[in-house]
Structures are given as structure tokens and as C-alpha cells.
Design an enzyme around this catalytic site. Structure first.
Site, mmCIF file in Angstrom:
data_model
loop_
_atom_site.group_PDB
_atom_site.id
_atom_site.type_symbol
_atom_site.label_atom_id
_atom_site.label_comp_id
_atom_site.label_asym_id
_atom_site.label_seq_id
_atom_site.Cartn_x
_atom_site.Cartn_y
_atom_site.Cartn_z
ATOM 1 N N HIS A 12 0.842 -1.206 0.000
ATOM 2 C CA HIS A 12 0.000 0.000 0.000
ATOM 3 C C HIS A 12 0.877 1.256 0.000
ATOM 4 C CE1 HIS A 12 -3.093 -2.730 2.185
ATOM 5 N NE2 HIS A 12 -3.488 -2.594 0.932
ATOM 6 N N LYS B 200 -18.651 -5.315 10.194
ATOM 7 C CA LYS B 200 -17.486 -6.183 9.938
ATOM 8 C C LYS B 200 -16.436 -5.890 10.984
ATOM 9 C CE LYS B 200 -16.513 -7.171 5.071
ATOM 10 N NZ LYS B 200 -15.714 -6.582 3.978
ATOM 11 N N ARG C 297 -2.519 -6.471 -8.177
ATOM 12 C CA ARG C 297 -1.452 -7.460 -8.029
ATOM 13 C C ARG C 297 -1.557 -8.574 -9.054
ATOM 14 N NH1 ARG C 297 -2.767 -8.272 -1.844
ATOM 15 N NH2 ARG C 297 -4.759 -7.843 -2.864
ATOM 16 N N SER D 54 -2.789 -8.092 3.199
ATOM 17 C CA SER D 54 -3.198 -7.839 4.587
ATOM 18 C C SER D 54 -3.668 -9.137 5.236
ATOM 19 C CB SER D 54 -4.325 -6.797 4.627
ATOM 20 O OG SER D 54 -3.883 -5.585 4.091
HETATM 21 P P1 ADP Z 1 -10.023 -3.644 0.001
HETATM 22 O O1 ADP Z 1 -10.653 -4.373 1.134
HETATM 23 O O2 ADP Z 1 -10.765 -2.419 -0.406
HETATM 24 O O3 ADP Z 1 -9.605 -4.500 -1.163
HETATM 25 P P2 ADP Z 1 -7.237 -3.535 0.827
HETATM 26 O O4 ADP Z 1 -6.745 -2.780 2.029
HETATM 27 O O5 ADP Z 1 -7.096 -5.005 0.855
HETATM 28 O O6 ADP Z 1 -8.710 -3.040 0.648
HETATM 29 O O7 ADP Z 1 -6.492 -3.001 -0.481
HETATM 30 C C1 ADP Z 1 -6.601 -1.668 -0.913
HETATM 31 C C2 ADP Z 1 -6.054 -1.560 -2.338
HETATM 32 O O8 ADP Z 1 -4.665 -1.859 -2.339
HETATM 33 C C3 ADP Z 1 -6.692 -2.523 -3.326
HETATM 34 O O9 ADP Z 1 -6.789 -1.863 -4.578
HETATM 35 C C4 ADP Z 1 -5.702 -3.663 -3.406
HETATM 36 O O10 ADP Z 1 -5.773 -4.333 -4.649
HETATM 37 C C5 ADP Z 1 -4.402 -2.892 -3.270
HETATM 38 N N1 ADP Z 1 -3.304 -3.710 -2.742
HETATM 39 C C6 ADP Z 1 -3.339 -4.562 -1.702
HETATM 40 N N2 ADP Z 1 -2.120 -5.131 -1.488
HETATM 41 C C7 ADP Z 1 -1.294 -4.622 -2.447
HETATM 42 C C8 ADP Z 1 0.084 -4.828 -2.800
HETATM 43 N N3 ADP Z 1 0.854 -5.681 -2.124
HETATM 44 N N4 ADP Z 1 0.583 -4.128 -3.852
HETATM 45 C C9 ADP Z 1 -0.216 -3.284 -4.551
HETATM 46 N N5 ADP Z 1 -1.510 -3.055 -4.283
HETATM 47 C C10 ADP Z 1 -2.055 -3.707 -3.249
#
Ligand code: ADP
Length: 152
Positions: A20, A44, A93, A131
Site C-alpha cells: 500500500h 465487519k 497485483r 493484509s
Molecule cells: P479492500 O478491502 O478495499 O480491497 P485492501 O486494504 O485489501 O482493501 O487493499 C486496498 C487496495 O490496495 C486494493 O486496490 C488492493 O488491490 C491494493 N493492494 C493490496 N495489497 C497490495 C500490494 N501488495 N501491492 C499493490 N496493491 C495492493
């Protein structure tokens, strides 16, 4: 004067990872301001508290003053309108992310057609970071410090 380019980076960020962080740092090169928005849904349960995550994310970007962090509980398209953001940033990803992101971006376009979703492809060194996996490692007392850009 031309209008400020404000981007919103919405997500669960439970927790915010180095993947992120990379998306935010690259977005800061494209936009004047980046707002990280933690979606909070009371139905949630979270692993890391949203307010705690706000504090930790801020610590990772000091002294950058073109980014801010907030918690929100409404439609992302509405939040974008309120904050003056014309862009939504999301990270990609793999094809699973693509399928999901494609649908959300179509809905967001329908809800607010002034909002453009911009996708940044993950840097290969962060492609494996999620995450979900970090939560699992932390739950079983593993060290997650290599995957997050701040101290817990
Ligand atoms: P959500 O629950 O909205 O998917 P996340 O916190 O999991 O939220 O992810 C937020 C954004 O960051 C999403 O667009 C996800 O695809 C992207 N993302 C998550 N991990 C990575 C990573 N390792 N590299 C690039 N983008 C990522």
C-alpha cells in the site's frame, strides 16, 4: 490557477502494508494530494482498529504534508465528491484483483461519473504482500515488521 489534482486511495488497510505504501508514494508523484481513506463498516470486525491504523499510517509518511489519512463510513463515490477528489487510486497485483477492481470501478463510475479510477500495478517486490496473510502471521505471533512501513 489549474485545479489541484486530489486522489483518494480507499481500502480496508487491515493492516496497511508496504505494498500500500508503494502505491501511495507513486501516487504522490502523479497527484498534488493523496487521501488514504480507511473504510469502516460497523458490521465487519477489524483485526487492527481503524483509528490506530490512521495513527500508524501517518507515522510512516512524516513529514509528507501532501497526504492525509481518514476513516469513512459511506459510499466511496460520495466521499470523493465531498473531499474534492477526482481520482480513485487502486492497486493491482494479479488477475483476481483485476476482476474485483473492474466491477467496483464500473459501479463507482455509475455513482459518480466525474470520478476516474486509476490503477497502479504492484511493484514485483510487493506483489506477494497481502493484509490477510499479515493478519495470520501476527495472530500466531510471527514477526510482521518486514511487511509494514511503521512500528506497531
Ligand atoms: P479492500 O478491502 O478495499 O480491497 P485492501 O486494504 O485489501 O482493501 O487493499 C486496498 C487496495 O490496495 C486494493 O486496490 C488492493 O488491490 C491494493 N493492494 C493490496 N495489497 C497490495 C500490494 N501488495 N501491492 C499493490 N496493491 C495492493
Amino acid at each position: 490557477m489549474s485545479e489541484k489534482k486530489i486522489a483518494l486511495f480507499p481500502g480496508s488497510f487491515d493492516p496497511f502494508t508496504k505494498g500500500h505504501e508503494d502505491i501511495v508514494r507513486r501516487s504522490l508523484k502523479l497527484f498534488d494530494e493523496v487521501i488514504i481513506a480507511i473504510g469502516y463498516n460497523s458490521a465487519k470486525s477489524r483485526y487492527f482498529e481503524a483509528d490506530y491504523m490512521v495513527d500508524r499510517i501517518k507515522s510512516a509518511f512524516l513529514p509528507e504534508d501532501r497526504m492525509s489519512v481518514m476513516v469513512y463510513n459511506e459510499l466511496t463515490a460520495d466521499l470523493a465528491q465531498k473531499t474534492g477528489a477526482s481520482y480513485l487510486v487502486r492497486g493491482l497485483r494479479n488477475t483476481t484483483d483485476f476482476e474485483y477492481e473492474n466491477s467496483i470501478s464500473q459501479v463507482n463510475r455509475y455513482l459518480n461519473d466525474h470520478l476516474e479510477t486509476v490503477f497502479l500495478i504492484t511493484a514485483p517486490e510487493y506483489a506477494h504482500i497481502s493484509s490477510t496473510i499479515i493478519r495470520e502471521v501476527h495472530k500466531y505471533d510471527g514477526d510482521i515488521s518486514p511487511f509494514i512501513p511503521y512500528k506497531l
